[in-house]
Design an enzyme around this catalytic site. Structure first.
Site, PDB file in Angstrom:
ATOM      1  CG  HIS A   1      -2.056   7.534  98.005  1.00  0.00           C
ATOM      2  ND1 HIS A   1      -0.833   7.453  98.743  1.00  0.00           N
ATOM      3  CD2 HIS A   1      -3.054   6.032  98.723  1.00  0.00           C
ATOM      4  CE1 HIS A   1      -1.023   6.482  99.744  1.00  0.00           C
ATOM      5  NE2 HIS A   1      -2.564   5.980  99.618  1.00  0.00           N
TER       6      HIS A   1
ATOM      7  CG  HIS B   1      -2.017   1.393  98.285  1.00  0.00           C
ATOM      8  ND1 HIS B   1      -1.532   0.684  99.629  1.00  0.00           N
ATOM      9  CD2 HIS B   1      -2.159   2.316  98.577  1.00  0.00           C
ATOM     10  CE1 HIS B   1      -1.703   1.622 100.281  1.00  0.00           C
ATOM     11  NE2 HIS B   1      -2.542   3.177 100.130  1.00  0.00           N
TER      12      HIS B   1
ATOM     13  CD  GLU C   1      -1.402   4.220 103.082  1.00  0.00           C
ATOM     14  OE1 GLU C   1      -0.505   4.670 102.157  1.00  0.00           O
ATOM     15  OE2 GLU C   1      -2.545   3.754 102.452  1.00  0.00           O
TER      16      GLU C   1
ATOM     17  CB  SER D   1       1.850   8.445  96.396  1.00  0.00           C
ATOM     18  OG  SER D   1       1.449   8.513  97.636  1.00  0.00           O
TER      19      SER D   1
END
Length: 277
Positions: free
Chosen positions: A136, A141, A182, A201
């Site tokens: 993730h 990110h 996010e 993700s």
């Protein structure tokens, strides 16, 4: 003094991760030798599945930056990524054992250091994991940290987080992180796309966030976003849409102190509460 793990959301399971390895700033060395062949295979399969889903759903900026992660068939070494990342935007990634408290988190971001959990999910958690793991954090990110404007936004968010902590407003600011970094969406000339790491993700939420008629999608507005609660264990029912990363960066140039005061005086929105037509 030993550092302590962070409890994520309402989970009854204690966070995993060896926090005894962490220093006072919660960072630790990536213990690359610890990864098993099964760990590397899990990363490879996750990368393969997720990258195949990106066309038409992920932002162009993310797709362009993804190759900068390097290795696809194994867990990358952080120092290899950092060689490229620092040259691109003066950012670097640092290993952490899991979720970390707000102040160390904000401090790292303010200093252009992004914390990446260094353990990976088990094969049984291939489709879903509650707390962020290395896949993730890296896949979701890190690619956009190669984008100069987005990278500057993340640093400015960290700086704002330190100010918010002093104002008792971390919960309000956390909602901005949730709905942008996010779970943010961006409107491109050829349609809606995802740029948030939690979406990028996730095999299921990527198509859902962009294509499903179920959730509401609102233009990003600071106070509306900060008034909106969120859930960690379901697909989002509300997404906020930006027009550019410059919009995010410019928005965080304002003094948030009066914004926090206004928001505290207003009712909150439930995560699934819809705006009136």
């Amino acid at each position: 003094m030993a550092v302590e793990p962070v409890v994520y959301g309402a989970s009854e399971r204690p966070p995993r991760g060896d926090y005894a390895r962490a220093g006072a700033d919660y960072t630790c060395a990536q213990d690359f030798a610890r990864y098993t062949s099964a760990d590397h295979d899990t990363y490879r399969r996750l990368y393969e599945r997720q990258s195949a889903l990106l066309p038409g759903l992920a932002s162009d900026a993310f797709i362009a930056a993804l190759p900068s992660l390097g290795a696809q068939d194994r867990i990358p070494r952080f120092e290899e990524i950092n060689e490229r990342l620092y040259r691109a935007t003066r950012w670097e990634i640092v290993a952490v054992p899991g979720l970390i408290p707000e102040v160390p988190f904000f401090t790292l971001l303010a200093n252009r250091k992004f914390p990446v959990t260094d353990w990976i999910r088990t094969p049984e958690e291939f489709d879903y994991i509650v707390e962020p793991d290395i896949f993730h954090d890296l896949f979701g990110h890190v690619p956009l940290l190669f984008n100069p404007v987005f990278a500057d936004y993340v640093q400015r968010y960290g700086q704002g987080g330190l100010k918010a902590q002093g104002l008792g407003a971390c919960e309000l600011l956390s909602r901005l992180y949730w709905y942008t970094i996010e779970f943010g969406l961006i409107r491109q000339s050829d349609g809606l796309r995802a740029y948030g790491a939690g979406i990028l993700s996730s095999a299921g939420e990527l198509a859902y966030s962009v294509q499903s008629p179920a959730p509401q999608r609102l233009p990003l507005q600071l106070e509306r976003t900060m008034r909106t609660r969120y859930k960690i264990d379901t697909y989002q029912q509300t997404y906020f849409v930006i027009d550019s990363f410059e919009q995010l960066f410019d928005m965080t140039a304002a003094d948030f102190a009066p914004v926090y005061e206004r928001v505290r005086a207003l009712p909150e929105y439930a995560a699934d509460q819809r705006d009136s037509a």
